[in-house]
Design a protein around this motif. Structure first.
Motif, PDB file in Angstrom:
ATOM      1  N   VAL A 138       0.858  -1.186   0.000  1.00  0.00           N
ATOM      2  CA  VAL A 138       0.000   0.000   0.000  1.00  0.00           C
ATOM      3  C   VAL A 138       0.892   1.234   0.000  1.00  0.00           C
ATOM      4  CG1 VAL A 138      -1.833   1.272   1.174  1.00  0.00           C
ATOM      5  CG2 VAL A 138      -1.809  -1.234   1.261  1.00  0.00           C
ATOM      6  N   LYS A 139       0.785   2.049  -1.007  1.00  0.00           N
ATOM      7  CA  LYS A 139       1.615   3.247  -1.130  1.00  0.00           C
ATOM      8  C   LYS A 139       1.536   4.075   0.148  1.00  0.00           C
ATOM      9  CE  LYS A 139       2.198   7.304  -4.092  1.00  0.00           C
ATOM     10  NZ  LYS A 139       3.597   6.986  -4.476  1.00  0.00           N
ATOM     11  N   GLY A 140       2.708   4.420   0.703  1.00  0.00           N
ATOM     12  CA  GLY A 140       2.769   5.232   1.896  1.00  0.00           C
ATOM     13  C   GLY A 140       2.768   4.470   3.197  1.00  0.00           C
TER      14      GLY A 140
ATOM     15  N   ASP B  79      -0.122  12.807   6.001  1.00  0.00           N
ATOM     16  CA  ASP B  79      -0.719  11.769   6.843  1.00  0.00           C
ATOM     17  C   ASP B  79       0.371  10.805   7.307  1.00  0.00           C
ATOM     18  OD1 ASP B  79      -3.776  12.212   6.587  1.00  0.00           O
ATOM     19  OD2 ASP B  79      -3.073  12.292   4.510  1.00  0.00           O
ATOM     20  N   PRO B  80       1.238  11.256   8.220  1.00  0.00           N
ATOM     21  CA  PRO B  80       2.360  10.406   8.630  1.00  0.00           C
ATOM     22  C   PRO B  80       1.937   9.100   9.297  1.00  0.00           C
ATOM     23  CG  PRO B  80       2.178  12.339  10.050  1.00  0.00           C
ATOM     24  CD  PRO B  80       1.260  12.567   8.897  1.00  0.00           C
TER      25      PRO B  80
ATOM     26  N   ALA C  25       6.238  10.047  13.884  1.00  0.00           N
ATOM     27  CA  ALA C  25       6.521  11.416  14.308  1.00  0.00           C
ATOM     28  C   ALA C  25       7.435  12.089  13.290  1.00  0.00           C
ATOM     29  CB  ALA C  25       7.185  11.427  15.680  1.00  0.00           C
ATOM     30  N   LYS C  26       7.210  13.360  13.049  1.00  0.00           N
ATOM     31  CA  LYS C  26       8.125  14.113  12.202  1.00  0.00           C
ATOM     32  C   LYS C  26       9.376  14.430  13.017  1.00  0.00           C
ATOM     33  CE  LYS C  26       4.816  15.767   8.888  1.00  0.00           C
ATOM     34  NZ  LYS C  26       4.318  16.888   8.062  1.00  0.00           N
TER      35      LYS C  26
END
Length: 272
Positions: free
Chosen positions: A12-14, A51-52, A221-222
């Motif tokens: 699934v991409k992402g 949408d991390p 988390a970014k």
């Protein structure tokens, strides 16, 4: 001798990757790689850029491609029979129009809960021919700009020698093929044709990096400005952006395995 030390597919991409000991290499890349994509209700694709939490979703697809299993923290596992017979719907990726087969309300409700925003799941239509550009054009499903993303461990070491603070894990770059055995970094930039077992691949273009590399793939988390800040100091690509790794096109399908030797059939000058 260079070898493949990791094979990773992203059904699934992402979403999270699935390590494989062996994988079929199709004309459009590793089997089932980016065969599915999450979209908003309007068909716009969802990415870790916005949408991390996609990183926390762990998909797996059966070898025959007929069943998809989805796992995410706090949610019951979902097992779906893949629907290839439903009508196609319009979707967009980076503003470009594509099509997808909607996988139904159960999948939509699961992803909506997992991401906290209305979402749907589509499958790339069988038989649809998406041609990607580059020095050697190729084919792909929903992968960004090319079928196979390859990077070497030497390239990662060179980056982490420059990055201040904790090293950047390779998972941030979401490669399909991880190569070891080359001492000099960015040697993959010079590869023009390579053979692995009965399969062959050809260089298409540098892999340009985006804000997904800033997302911790274990926590969603970014994580700050790295690695983009450091890459910008020495890996500027022609036309803009920063590059890390390469995109390859499939010129002869076959089977790839971890530990397989890489035979470089042709070299060229790097573009970066």
């Amino acid at each position: 001798m260079a070898t493949i030390v990791e094979l990773i597919t992203y059904p699934v991409k992402g979403c999270a990757g699935v390590p494989r000991a062996a994988a079929v290499l199709t004309p459009a890349g590793l089997a089932h790689d980016r065969a599915f994509m999450v979209t908003g209700p309007d068909g716009t694709f969802r990415s870790q850029r916005r949408d991390p939490r996609l990183a926390l979703i762990r998909p797996d697809v059966s070898e025959d491609g007929e069943e998809l299993t989805l796992r995410a923290p706090g949610l019951d596992d979902l097992r779906l029979k893949v629907d290839l017979g439903a009508g196609r719907r319009d979707v967009t990726m980076f503003g470009a129009p594509y099509q997808g087969i909607d996988q139904g309300e159960t999948a939509a409700e699961w992803f909506t809960e997992a991401l906290g925003t209305p979402s749907r799941l589509v499958r790339f239509p069988p038989g649809l021919d998406r041609v990607t550009d580059g020095l050697v054009p190729g084919r792909a499903a929903y992968a960004d700009s090319g079928a196979v993303h390859a990077v070497s461990r030497a390239t990662l070491r060179a980056l982490n020698d420059r990055v201040p603070g904790p090293p950047v894990p390779l998972s941030r770059f979401r490669p399909n093929l991880v190569i070891d055995g080359w001492d000099d970094p960015h040697r993959e930039d010079r590869v023009r044709r390579l053979a692995v077992g009965d399969a062959e691949l050809a260089y298409a273009k540098p892999a340009l990096r985006c804000a997904v590399t800033l997302v911790d793939q274990d926590t969603a988390a970014k994580a700050g400005p790295e690695p983009l800040r450091t890459l910008a100091t020495y890996r500027r690509a022609p036309g803009g952006g920063v590059a890390f790794g390469v995109k390859l096109s499939v010129t002869r399908p076959g089977t790839l395995t971890t530990g397989a030797a890489i035979d470089v059939l042709a070299w060229g000058d790097p573009e970066v």
